[in-house]
Design a protein around this motif. Structure first.
Motif, PDB file in Angstrom:
ATOM      1  N   HIS A  58       0.843  -1.193   0.000  1.00 55.97           N
ATOM      2  CA  HIS A  58       0.000   0.000   0.000  1.00 55.97           C
ATOM      3  C   HIS A  58       0.884   1.251   0.000  1.00 55.97           C
ATOM      4  CE1 HIS A  58      -4.191   1.397   0.958  1.00 55.97           C
ATOM      5  NE2 HIS A  58      -3.507   2.513   1.034  1.00 55.97           N
ATOM      6  N   ALA A  67      -3.071   5.955  10.116  1.00 61.15           N
ATOM      7  CA  ALA A  67      -2.969   4.573   9.643  1.00 61.15           C
ATOM      8  C   ALA A  67      -3.314   3.637  10.791  1.00 61.15           C
ATOM      9  CB  ALA A  67      -1.550   4.287   9.150  1.00 61.15           C
ATOM     10  N   PHE A  76       0.246   8.978   8.724  1.00 62.58           N
ATOM     11  CA  PHE A  76       0.812   8.675   7.413  1.00 62.58           C
ATOM     12  C   PHE A  76       0.798   9.942   6.583  1.00 62.58           C
ATOM     13  CE2 PHE A  76      -3.711   7.915   6.479  1.00 62.58           C
ATOM     14  CZ  PHE A  76      -3.860   8.600   5.289  1.00 62.58           C
ATOM     15  N   ASP A  80       4.301   7.206   2.058  1.00 63.63           N
ATOM     16  CA  ASP A  80       4.328   6.084   3.004  1.00 63.63           C
ATOM     17  C   ASP A  80       4.049   4.786   2.255  1.00 63.63           C
ATOM     18  OD1 ASP A  80       4.888   7.740   5.094  1.00 63.63           O
ATOM     19  OD2 ASP A  80       3.137   7.217   6.277  1.00 63.63           O
ATOM     20  N   THR A  82       3.663   0.623   2.889  1.00 68.32           N
ATOM     21  CA  THR A  82       3.440  -0.409   3.897  1.00 68.32           C
ATOM     22  C   THR A  82       3.114  -1.725   3.212  1.00 68.32           C
ATOM     23  OG1 THR A  82       2.508   1.285   5.364  1.00 68.32           O
ATOM     24  CG2 THR A  82       2.055  -0.999   5.933  1.00 68.32           C
ATOM     25  N   HIS A  90      -6.555  -3.560   8.528  1.00 68.24           N
ATOM     26  CA  HIS A  90      -5.867  -2.319   8.176  1.00 68.24           C
ATOM     27  C   HIS A  90      -6.837  -1.287   7.615  1.00 68.24           C
ATOM     28  CE1 HIS A  90      -5.890  -4.991   4.669  1.00 68.24           C
ATOM     29  NE2 HIS A  90      -6.005  -3.880   3.945  1.00 68.24           N
ATOM     30  N   TRP A  92      -6.450   3.198   6.228  1.00 66.43           N
ATOM     31  CA  TRP A  92      -5.784   4.491   6.201  1.00 66.43           C
ATOM     32  C   TRP A  92      -6.886   5.536   6.088  1.00 66.43           C
ATOM     33  CZ3 TRP A  92      -3.765   0.076   4.336  1.00 66.43           C
ATOM     34  CH2 TRP A  92      -2.442  -0.212   4.637  1.00 66.43           C
ATOM     35  N   ASP A 106      -4.219   6.313  -3.337  1.00 66.86           N
ATOM     36  CA  ASP A 106      -3.466   5.104  -3.018  1.00 66.86           C
ATOM     37  C   ASP A 106      -3.120   4.302  -4.258  1.00 66.86           C
ATOM     38  OD1 ASP A 106      -4.245   5.111   0.010  1.00 66.86           O
ATOM     39  OD2 ASP A 106      -6.157   5.142  -1.048  1.00 66.86           O
ATOM     40  N   ARG A 141       6.553  -1.131   7.470  1.00 65.27           N
ATOM     41  CA  ARG A 141       6.493   0.221   6.916  1.00 65.27           C
ATOM     42  C   ARG A 141       7.910   0.591   6.498  1.00 65.27           C
ATOM     43  NH1 ARG A 141       4.259   5.453  10.175  1.00 65.27           N
ATOM     44  NH2 ARG A 141       4.217   6.877   8.416  1.00 65.27           N
TER      45      ARG A 141
END
Length: 166
Positions: A58, A67, A76, A80, A82, A90, A92, A106, A141
């Motif tokens: 991601h 995040a 984030f 970033d 991850t 998860h 964001w 994203d 990360r």
């Protein structure tokens, strides 16, 4: 700055996202596809506290926010990167106004670990990914120069594979 950070820091604060039960996301890849990739706007229907058996790479391209990866909660921002392990919840969350939208926030790549392990039967170099998959099970990360190298590699790979230019 470290090459990668394991996202295992227990969180002190919780918000509504992390208190909810994560929702299962059914990742649709064709049987003959190894991975799925897409560019998501925010908000998007699947931009929520979720999990799936596929690993997820991601990359946040735009925006900042909070995040949530497993028991990790942190901020984030653009750049970033991850890797989320199999079945690890998860999300964001960008803190935006009602009706606001962030186009192409994203870049997401999802793949089932079994397909990577199967490929290693024919491509022995793929076996090296087992270490990465194990480390990413609780989330990784990337930061510093490693982050830039991985982002460049991902961009080049997507350009070669599917003609995407980011």
């Amino acid at each position: 700055m470290s090459a990668s950070t394991s996202l295992t820091k227990p969180s002190v604060a919780r918000n509504e996202t992390s208190r909810l039960a994560p929702r299962f996301e059914h990742v649709l890849t064709a049987e003959d596809d190894t991975f799925l990739w897409r560019i998501d706007d925010y908000p998007w229907a699947n931009s929520l506290w979720n999990f799936h058996p596929e690993f997820e790479i991601h990359l946040i391209r735009k925006s900042s926010g909070t995040a949530y990866v497993g028991d990790y909660i942190g901020s984030f921002g653009p750049g970033d990167l991850t890797i989320v392990g199999s079945n690890l919840p998860h999300d964001w969350v960008s803190h935006i106004g009602k009706g606001d939208r962030i186009p192409e926030r994203d870049l997401v790549v999802q793949f089932h670990p079994d397909k990577i392990r199967e490929a290693s039967r024919y491509l022995p170099e793929m076996k090296r990914l087992d270490t990465l998959l194990t480390a990413a099970q609780r989330g990784l990360r990337f930061s510093g120069t490693i982050q830039l190298d991985v982002r460049l590699f991902c961009s080049n790979a997507l350009e070669q594979l599917v003609g995407w230019k980011g």
